[in-house]
Enzyme design. Structure first.
Site, PDB file in Angstrom:
ATOM      1  N   THR A  34       0.833  -1.207   0.000  1.00 26.59           N
ATOM      2  CA  THR A  34       0.000   0.000   0.000  1.00 26.59           C
ATOM      3  C   THR A  34       0.865   1.254   0.000  1.00 26.59           C
ATOM      4  OG1 THR A  34      -1.596  -1.265   1.316  1.00 26.59           O
ATOM      5  CG2 THR A  34      -2.019   1.073   1.060  1.00 26.59           C
ATOM      6  N   GLY A  88       1.670   1.131   6.213  1.00 33.28           N
ATOM      7  CA  GLY A  88       0.617   0.143   6.040  1.00 33.28           C
ATOM      8  C   GLY A  88       0.436  -0.657   7.318  1.00 33.28           C
ATOM      9  N   ASP A  90      -0.890  -4.921   8.517  1.00 34.44           N
ATOM     10  CA  ASP A  90      -1.381  -6.225   8.080  1.00 34.44           C
ATOM     11  C   ASP A  90      -2.758  -6.523   8.660  1.00 34.44           C
ATOM     12  OD1 ASP A  90       1.007  -7.026   6.573  1.00 34.44           O
ATOM     13  OD2 ASP A  90       1.979  -6.954   8.527  1.00 34.44           O
ATOM     14  N   GLU A 109      10.069   0.172  11.367  1.00 33.87           N
ATOM     15  CA  GLU A 109       8.740   0.794  11.381  1.00 33.87           C
ATOM     16  C   GLU A 109       8.383   1.296  12.776  1.00 33.87           C
ATOM     17  OE1 GLU A 109       6.548  -1.629   7.732  1.00 33.87           O
ATOM     18  OE2 GLU A 109       6.410  -2.416   9.766  1.00 33.87           O
TER      19      GLU A 109
END
Length: 232
Positions: A34, A88, A90, A109
């Site tokens: 994404t 993004g 999950d 991240e």
């Protein structure tokens, strides 16, 4: 939903999120399918609108894509703040708890996210769930003694699987660590699990991002919709 439909929703969410980036900002750029659409749109704005901003990326993959568009990328230690990070996820549930790390970038991240003034996730509608855990939970572990960590997880019923690449070799993170995926099916007590994982010797970080995100932009067939975290 087929892949083309899913990609269309991801792209819509990415384009919507790109509107958050303004001239002069320092923006965290996440990792994943994404986010690739997000970076494509930011690259278009740089070229066509003259957008100027500085990026901090959560993976080398995103850095290469962004620099290909002429976006200025700096190391996280070269900035004193990050205005907003767009990444993004999950999975994300109604309590704004999420699982991240499907792309093996969970450590970077989380570092970028925890140093950001605002955190935004972009997802397609399939990622919004009632209870997280159906998606395997990634855990980053150091290679030395990784097998022992896996055994500990097995004893606790976490159903661990060492992530392998197409050649059957352990997947390596940007920090050269391994990833162990926990096939839990559902996580009813994420805080307790997070504490158990992070206190396991050999574990570097886990993919539970609990009540960290400020806003989720969801790619929906009727158009992108925004979910604001009321606790932030």
């Amino acid at each position: 939903m087929d892949k083309a439909q899913q990609d269309a929703l991801k792209k819509a969410a990415g384009i919507e999120a790109a509107k958050l980036i303004q001239n002069g900002m320092i923006a965290g750029l996440g990792t994943g399918s994404t986010v690739r659409f997000l970076v494509d749109e930011l690259g278009r704005r740089v070229k066509e609108e003259g957008l100027e901003f500085t990026g901090v990326t959560t993976s080398r993959r995103t850095q290469e894509q962004a620099e290909g568009y002429g976006i200025k990328i700096v190391n996280i230690d070269d900035v004193d703040h990050i205005d907003v990070t767009i990444d993004g996820a999950d999975e994300v549930d109604k309590n704004f708890n999420g699982i991240k790390g499907g792309g093996a970038a969970l450590l970077w991240e989380k570092i970028v996210a925890t140093n950001s003034n605002k955190i935004v996730w972009i997802v397609d509608e399939s990622k919004v769930v009632d209870t997280i855990g159906k998606f395997p939970l990634p855990v980053e572990v150091i290679p030395f003694g990784a097998g022992q960590v896996v055994k500990k997880f097995e004893a606790k019923g976490y159903k661990p699987v060492l992530r392998l690449d197409a050649n059957g070799e352990p997947v390596r993170t940007d920090e050269n660590n391994y990833v162990v995926d926990l096939h839990l099916e559902r996580i009813d007590h994420p805080q307790e699990l997070a504490q158990d994982l992070i206190t396991t010797v050999g574990v570097v970080e886990h993919g539970l991002f609990l009540n960290m995100v400020d806003q989720v932009i969801v790619g929906d067939p009727n158009g992108p919709r925004v979910m604001d975290n009321p606790n932030k």
